[in-house]
Design a protein around this motif. Sequence first.
Motif, PDB file in Angstrom:
ATOM      1  N   GLU A   1       0.851  -1.178   0.000  1.00 49.04           N
ATOM      2  CA  GLU A   1       0.000   0.000   0.000  1.00 49.04           C
ATOM      3  C   GLU A   1       0.889   1.231   0.000  1.00 49.04           C
ATOM      4  N   ASP A   2       0.429   2.249  -0.702  1.00 42.94           N
ATOM      5  CA  ASP A   2       1.203   3.461  -0.916  1.00 42.94           C
ATOM      6  C   ASP A   2       1.287   4.297   0.353  1.00 42.94           C
ATOM      7  N   ALA A   3       2.265   5.177   0.396  1.00 43.71           N
ATOM      8  CA  ALA A   3       2.379   6.166   1.468  1.00 43.71           C
ATOM      9  C   ALA A   3       1.628   7.436   1.124  1.00 43.71           C
ATOM     10  N   ASP A   4       1.561   7.776  -0.148  1.00 44.30           N
ATOM     11  CA  ASP A   4       0.992   9.045  -0.582  1.00 44.30           C
ATOM     12  C   ASP A   4      -0.503   8.899  -0.873  1.00 44.30           C
ATOM     13  N   SER A   5      -1.250   9.922  -0.527  1.00 45.33           N
ATOM     14  CA  SER A   5      -2.671   9.970  -0.861  1.00 45.33           C
ATOM     15  C   SER A   5      -3.128  11.412  -0.754  1.00 45.33           C
ATOM     16  N   ALA A   6      -4.324  11.681  -1.250  1.00 45.58           N
ATOM     17  CA  ALA A   6      -4.878  13.034  -1.190  1.00 45.58           C
ATOM     18  C   ALA A   6      -5.560  13.254   0.160  1.00 45.58           C
ATOM     19  N   GLU A   7      -5.463  14.491   0.661  1.00 41.63           N
ATOM     20  CA  GLU A   7      -6.146  14.810   1.916  1.00 41.63           C
ATOM     21  C   GLU A   7      -7.659  14.797   1.721  1.00 41.63           C
ATOM     22  N   PHE A   8      -8.092  15.135   0.535  1.00 36.35           N
ATOM     23  CA  PHE A   8      -9.518  15.089   0.194  1.00 36.35           C
ATOM     24  C   PHE A   8      -9.610  14.928  -1.315  1.00 36.35           C
TER      25      PHE A   8
ATOM     26  N   GLY B 146      -9.667  15.330  -5.035  1.00 37.95           N
ATOM     27  CA  GLY B 146      -9.238  16.412  -5.909  1.00 37.95           C
ATOM     28  C   GLY B 146      -7.986  17.129  -5.446  1.00 37.95           C
ATOM     29  N   ALA B 147      -7.553  16.877  -4.189  1.00 38.30           N
ATOM     30  CA  ALA B 147      -6.349  17.530  -3.679  1.00 38.30           C
ATOM     31  C   ALA B 147      -5.109  16.797  -4.179  1.00 38.30           C
ATOM     32  N   SER B 148      -3.975  17.488  -4.117  1.00 34.55           N
ATOM     33  CA  SER B 148      -2.718  16.843  -4.481  1.00 34.55           C
ATOM     34  C   SER B 148      -2.352  15.804  -3.423  1.00 34.55           C
ATOM     35  N   ARG B 149      -1.566  14.846  -3.841  1.00 36.25           N
ATOM     36  CA  ARG B 149      -1.193  13.748  -2.950  1.00 36.25           C
ATOM     37  C   ARG B 149      -0.053  14.162  -2.025  1.00 36.25           C
ATOM     38  N   LYS B 150      -0.137  13.732  -0.786  1.00 35.73           N
ATOM     39  CA  LYS B 150       0.900  14.004   0.204  1.00 35.73           C
ATOM     40  C   LYS B 150       1.233  12.721   0.950  1.00 35.73           C
ATOM     41  N   GLU B 151       2.450  12.668   1.421  1.00 36.57           N
ATOM     42  CA  GLU B 151       2.836  11.493   2.188  1.00 36.57           C
ATOM     43  C   GLU B 151       2.116  11.477   3.526  1.00 36.57           C
ATOM     44  N   GLY B 152       1.551  10.317   3.865  1.00 36.31           N
ATOM     45  CA  GLY B 152       0.940  10.127   5.172  1.00 36.31           C
ATOM     46  C   GLY B 152      -0.420  10.751   5.346  1.00 36.31           C
TER      47      GLY B 152
ATOM     48  N   PHE C 136      -3.341   9.935   4.598  1.00 33.72           N
ATOM     49  CA  PHE C 136      -4.384   9.006   5.025  1.00 33.72           C
ATOM     50  C   PHE C 136      -4.280   8.677   6.512  1.00 33.72           C
ATOM     51  N   TYR C 137      -3.090   8.791   7.083  1.00 32.72           N
ATOM     52  CA  TYR C 137      -2.824   8.235   8.406  1.00 32.72           C
ATOM     53  C   TYR C 137      -2.736   9.255   9.538  1.00 32.72           C
ATOM     54  N   VAL C 138      -2.547  10.539   9.234  1.00 32.84           N
ATOM     55  CA  VAL C 138      -2.311  11.517  10.294  1.00 32.84           C
ATOM     56  C   VAL C 138      -3.608  12.225  10.681  1.00 32.84           C
TER      57      VAL C 138
ATOM     58  N   ARG D 116     -11.611   7.312   8.812  1.00 32.60           N
ATOM     59  CA  ARG D 116     -10.475   7.300   7.890  1.00 32.60           C
ATOM     60  C   ARG D 116     -10.844   6.627   6.577  1.00 32.60           C
ATOM     61  N   SER D 117     -11.733   5.671   6.626  1.00 34.99           N
ATOM     62  CA  SER D 117     -12.133   4.936   5.423  1.00 34.99           C
ATOM     63  C   SER D 117     -12.829   5.828   4.413  1.00 34.99           C
ATOM     64  N   LYS D 118     -13.325   6.982   4.863  1.00 33.99           N
ATOM     65  CA  LYS D 118     -13.985   7.922   3.967  1.00 33.99           C
ATOM     66  C   LYS D 118     -12.988   8.850   3.268  1.00 33.99           C
ATOM     67  N   ARG D 119     -11.729   8.836   3.713  1.00 33.17           N
ATOM     68  CA  ARG D 119     -10.697   9.632   3.050  1.00 33.17           C
ATOM     69  C   ARG D 119     -10.275   8.941   1.747  1.00 33.17           C
ATOM     70  N   PRO D 120      -9.678   9.678   0.821  1.00 32.76           N
ATOM     71  CA  PRO D 120      -9.083   9.023  -0.347  1.00 32.76           C
ATOM     72  C   PRO D 120      -8.010   8.032   0.100  1.00 32.76           C
ATOM     73  N   LYS D 121      -8.122   6.812  -0.335  1.00 34.15           N
ATOM     74  CA  LYS D 121      -7.220   5.768   0.156  1.00 34.15           C
ATOM     75  C   LYS D 121      -5.903   5.771  -0.618  1.00 34.15           C
ATOM     76  N   PRO D 122      -4.841   5.340   0.043  1.00 35.21           N
ATOM     77  CA  PRO D 122      -3.586   5.148  -0.690  1.00 35.21           C
ATOM     78  C   PRO D 122      -3.766   4.094  -1.779  1.00 35.21           C
ATOM     79  N   SER D 123      -2.985   4.199  -2.821  1.00 33.38           N
ATOM     80  CA  SER D 123      -3.065   3.219  -3.905  1.00 33.38           C
ATOM     81  C   SER D 123      -2.608   1.847  -3.404  1.00 33.38           C
ATOM     82  N   LEU D 124      -3.229   0.838  -3.928  1.00 32.66           N
ATOM     83  CA  LEU D 124      -2.890  -0.544  -3.610  1.00 32.66           C
ATOM     84  C   LEU D 124      -2.151  -1.153  -4.794  1.00 32.66           C
ATOM     85  N   ASP D 125      -0.976  -1.700  -4.547  1.00 33.41           N
ATOM     86  CA  ASP D 125      -0.279  -2.461  -5.585  1.00 33.41           C
ATOM     87  C   ASP D 125      -0.785  -3.901  -5.472  1.00 33.41           C
TER      88      ASP D 125
END
Length: 805
Positions: free
Chosen positions: A395-402, A404-410, A412-414, A496-505
């Motif tokens: 699972e990725d580290a980067d995801s969007a805060e909401f 349409g937003a740009s992706r940031k590290e962490g 999804f988790y903070v 947290r499940s309602k946030r944009p999720k990190p990409s899954l490989d």
Amino acid sequence: MLKRLFYPRRFVYHYKPTYNSAKKLDNSQSFPFSWPLSVVSCRPINFSRVPAMADGGSHQTAPSNPQKRNSRLAEEHSPYLLQHAHNPVDWYPWGEEAFAEARKRDIPIFLSIGYSTCHWCHVMEVESFEDEEVAKLLNDWFVSIKVDREERPDVDKVYMTYVQALYGGGGWPLSVFLSPDLKPLMGGTYFPPDDKYGRPGFKSILRKVKEAWDTKKEILVKSGVFAMEQLSEALAAVAKSEKLPDGLPERAVQKCAEQLADSYDSKFGGFGSAPKFPRPVEIQLMLYHKKKLKDNQMQGEAKHDLSMVALTLQSMARGGIHDHVGGGFHRYSVDECWHVPHFEKMLYDQGQLVNAYLDVFSLTKDVFYSSTSRDILDYLRREMIGPSGEIFSAEDADSAEFEGASRKEGAFYVWTSQEIDDILGEHAPLFKEHYYIKSSGNCDLSTMSDPHDEFKGKNVLIERNSTSAMASKSGKPLEEYLKIMGTCRKKLYDARSKRPKPSLDNKVIVSWNGLAISAFARASKILKDEPEGTQYHFPVVGTNPRVYMEVAEKAAAFIRMNLYDEQTRRLQHSFRNGPSKAPGFLDDYAFLISALIDIYEFGGSTYWLAWAIELQQTQDKLFLDEEGGGYFNTPGEDPSVLLRVKEDHDGAEPSGNSVAVINLVRLASLVAPASDHYKRNAQVLLAVFEKKLRETAMAMPLMCCGADLLGVPSRKQVVVVGDKASEEFDKMLAAAHSSYNPNKTVIHIDTRDAEEIGFWEENNEKIAAMAKSNSAADKVVALVCQNFTCSPPVHDPNLLISLLD
């Protein structure tokens, strides 16, 4: 401004990138060059740097743009290659089409290697590969090739070894320039697009390589040939004797344990300084050494080994490297206190860490460790397993805060303090104190945690005190306190499940599945030793341990169905929308064989053990150096892969040779006709690495254990006979696995099963005879055998536990 960057046991320096996640740089490095191209001279290879692969990984690239695609990469299965299909760079996948184009145009190849959860691969894509000017330089002057290092670890190994040997470090993205015949000319890792801090940027490097190719081609090509010759010579390890000198395995274990103890952090746990990587092979070595000390009546020293392991695993589980809300572990911590992690989650970490926590539970019977094992396994079941039982890669580290937003590290988790208040209501103050949550953000425990204020105002959950201490401070009974914490975590999980999720490989890698399958199989019996009435709290869900064996068998069945050819008896390396083009590598065979033996020993049928034996035969056929000993990492059938390596470094993943040694020891205890053959192959394999075991034992902790296991005069065998469908049999088998002992083989037989008896009559007549003579219609029987002598049969699981202790 230069930024300090960590490599295992070594520091180097790096530019501070312009990307918004400059806080931490995994194992990426831009190497200094003197121009014009310094590497055109035949620079000597540093042999000592050759074997060590950089531990660690990075994060995921942005989703590809479906409006603009490179048709070649668009036809690939790899998520990483698909992510680059929209780039203006005219990428080729690794293969003859690209090589022929380079020969036809007589131009160099630019090789870029990464993987789908690689954060700095994404940085270089955004800065360079999506840039039209850079793309034009690459398209005009080079043939550009993209490789997924998880899909083609054989290709990655060749050029990572070159870069490490020449420059002393490595990581991803890996950037290497090759001649049309695939010899390396120069390389590095991440390059910023423009010149900075007196060092060349990627555009300047492209121009310099082009200039050198036009004016000094002959020297460049000779340099590449020379480098490959040196590497081949350095890596051509062969055994100089039939086996290791007497006493060396025991000395290697002792030396490795001493070196790890010297690097131990007595305050926060772990071996070495920040950043801190989970390296479960270190835990395995220390527990193995602890067992040897205990057997030699050195109780004080044994307790010290266990205390180092215990604090390390406790600190990791309480730290931010552990996902307290959803379960599982992130890749590593950037600080010394296991707090702020690189947020990607890799399957190979999860499987190995489960086994580490299970082993310590076996030794201590402390449910803290069994619960942490369950935490990881339940995370995998919830998030990482496909519909057919296959287990996904990362699972990725980067995801969007909401959206349409740009992706940031962490992202999804903070958490912000206000989010905790809004979600948890009356329990928010208690939860915030427990997990050190502050309105200003809590990434302040170390100067290394957040040097660029990326997480200002954000919180990474961490437990700084024990749960019992916090419950006492709150004035609540411990069980009530634990229930509140679990309820809070479930509310946060739902939010947290309602946030944009990190990409899954969702790539399925055989070797990594092997590590996870082993963990599920072992948990199915070891966790039965938890005290009756043990309570579980989210994200642990209280799974019946039997279910874990079902998961293990289903994952193994997926591999057999989709990645194994019954006619040729060969594996493919990975699967995503079908098998990959890459064949199975040594790690795939060795890790899967280990997992299949675990499935059998922990309750599965002989079907799995028979497959393990079959795979061992294929592994010997494809990878064994019959003359020099040891196993190569590749079958050697692909002419585009210029090096065959005998890997020995136990890093983030154990080496295939280390796992192979232990597999051979285990199989020799199970399969009588091939026992001597297995032992001889293990002995000669270890002799290949005699010098390394003598001089750099800390680089190969699992091989140290394997060498010592092979030297033990007699392996303990536990034989359980009875009706496998009965509850009594299940309890007896759990008793057989209740104590920690790496020098133990568990064999279980139902004499009413004709197929099973037939298997043992063919593969170990003594075991078959023993089972028949001790079979009782209404009882389950267990025997403990060693040095050709067996204990009287026992019918009580508690008596078996006493015998084993």
